[in-house]
Each structure stands twice: as C-alpha cells, then as structure tokens.
Design a protein around this motif. Structure first.
Motif, short mmCIF file in Angstrom:
data_model
loop_
_atom_site.label_atom_id
_atom_site.label_comp_id
_atom_site.label_asym_id
_atom_site.label_seq_id
_atom_site.Cartn_x
_atom_site.Cartn_y
_atom_site.Cartn_z
N ARG A 146 80.96 -4.65 -100.62
CA ARG A 146 81.96 -4.47 -99.27
C ARG A 146 82.92 -3.40 -99.54
NH1 ARG A 146 83.85 -8.82 -95.24
NH2 ARG A 146 85.47 -8.01 -94.26
N MET A 171 75.58 1.44 -92.77
CA MET A 171 76.61 0.30 -92.92
C MET A 171 76.86 -0.63 -91.89
SD MET A 171 77.93 0.82 -96.28
CE MET A 171 77.97 2.35 -97.35
N LEU A 173 79.31 -2.64 -89.78
CA LEU A 173 80.94 -2.90 -89.71
C LEU A 173 81.17 -4.30 -89.48
CD1 LEU A 173 83.50 -1.54 -89.11
CD2 LEU A 173 83.20 -1.33 -86.59
N THR A 176 87.60 -4.87 -88.18
CA THR A 176 88.52 -3.84 -87.70
C THR A 176 89.81 -4.56 -87.45
OG1 THR A 176 88.21 -3.70 -85.40
CG2 THR A 176 86.68 -2.46 -86.46
N SER A 187 86.07 -2.56 -92.38
CA SER A 187 85.29 -3.25 -93.55
C SER A 187 83.91 -3.01 -93.19
CB SER A 187 85.75 -4.66 -93.63
OG SER A 187 87.07 -4.85 -93.97
N PHE A 188 83.30 -2.49 -94.30
CA PHE A 188 81.77 -2.39 -93.92
C PHE A 188 80.98 -3.00 -94.97
CE2 PHE A 188 83.81 1.25 -92.07
CZ PHE A 188 83.17 1.96 -91.00
N GLU A 189 79.80 -3.52 -94.97
CA GLU A 189 78.85 -3.99 -95.90
C GLU A 189 77.70 -2.91 -95.64
OE1 GLU A 189 78.44 -7.99 -95.42
OE2 GLU A 189 80.42 -8.50 -96.06
N ARG A 191 74.02 -2.04 -95.37
CA ARG A 191 72.73 -2.52 -94.54
C ARG A 191 71.65 -2.20 -95.41
NH1 ARG A 191 72.01 -3.19 -89.05
NH2 ARG A 191 73.85 -1.86 -88.49
#
Length: 207
Positions: A146, A171, A173, A176, A187-189, A191
C-alpha cells in the motif's frame, strides 16, 4: 499476512529525496493524519541515514515533552514501535534507541527474503518510512502492499519513486483526502496485472 505500507511525502512529479528543498511546512491537520496512519503499524523500516536523523531528534523530543500534541504523539509512537534499520553492509553500529536494531541485507535477494519473513510474522502493518534509496528499492522489487502518499502542490527535480521501474504497474486508488495547505493524501494498492492486449491506436481506448 502483514502489509508493508509505504507512507511518505512527495511532490507532484514524484520526488521523495531531500524534503527540506520542497516542503514548506506540515499543517496540524496533515500531522494528525500522519499520526492516525502510523497507529496501524507496530514495525518501522528505515534506511541508515533516516535512522540517524530520527535518533538525533525523537528521543529528546519525547524526553522534553515540548511541541504540539501531534508531535508528542509521534514521539511516543517512535519510541514504542520496533525500528528495523536496513543496511547493505552493517559496517557501522547504530546509535542506541529503544527497540531498534540493524538488519543486514547485502543484496536484493536477501532483502526480499527478509521482507517475506517479516510479513509472515504476526503483528500490525510494517511502515516503510524512508530514506529515498530504501524506498526506491522496495518499490522496484514489488514489496510494497500500500502506498500512502502525501502529495505537496509543487514540482522539484530529484529522485522519484518509480524512476527505476522497467515495466508498467497499475494501481487501485483506495482513499483520498485533502488538507488545508493544498496537500492531497492519496492511497493506492497495486493491481494484479490484466492482459487485455496492447491497443494499436489511442482512439481504441475511447470506444
């Protein structure tokens, strides 16, 4: 499985090194969010230079009790959390700090193996705080689960997060947040890659 969470400040063009050159200040609303994010973690990963900067400030800040409430919350968290200092050689001993130890990872393979072992242990999130070289290595090796980025409304030349990548990475989202100073929390994770075939023309993306 524990998550490795990268939480750092950055510019619009992705600079992460030498923050004193582009950060004008940290508002209290942003500081409160940084503290809230930190509470999910019980382990902190840092490089040697970042550790030296932290140990020169946080123990004395906690002992003095001075500063804002947000600053004291962070000082307490820094004291309590496990601090793992990643080093390629381990040639220099650490200045002592409560709950801190040095981890020697001589190459990428050793670093990947150590992070896999760390994620498999019980506990909270693992917070990757910096510095720039360690963060770039973790990103390049695909070890970050993350990204909590605080994006400052400025651009500046310097080292970027993804400058060493050899391939595209998508990524998702997941969150926010806007702050009074104009900073955006994103914040991104990662993909999982999906092979949809490469378009021949840009207009194919618009159909």
């Amino acid at each position: 499985m524990r998550k490795l969470v990268l939480g750092m400040m950055t510019t619009l063009n992705g600079r992460l090194d030498q923050p004193l050159e582009w950060i004008g200040g940290v508002g209290d609303d942003l500081y409160r969010q940084i503290n809230a994010n930190a509470k999910t973690s019980d382990t902190l990963l840092v490089g040697r230079t970042t550790y030296d900067e932290m140990v020169a400030y946080w123990p004395s800040a906690l002992a003095s009790g001075e500063g804002t409430d947000s600053n004291q919350q962070m000082a307490r968290h820094m004291h309590d959390t496990e601090k793992l200092v990643i080093s390629r050689s381990g040639s220099r001993p650490l200045e002592w700090w409560h709950n801190a130890r040095q981890v020697v990872a001589e190459d990428d393979a050793a670093l990947v193996a150590f992070i896999a072992e760390l994620k498999a242990k019980p506990g909270g999130d693992i917070h990757l705080s910096g510095g720039a070289e360690l963060a770039r290595s973790m990103v390049r090796l695909g070890l970050v689960d993350r990204f909590n980025l605080f994006v400052f409304p400025t651009v500046s030349p310097g080292a970027s997060w993804f400058g060493e990548l050899a391939e595209k990475r998508d990524m998702v989202l997941v969150e926010t947040r806007a702050f009074e100073s104009g900073v955006m929390g994103l914040s991104f994770e990662p993909r999982a890659p999906i092979d949809m075939g490469a378009p021949v023309r840009f207009t194919e993306l618009l159909t």
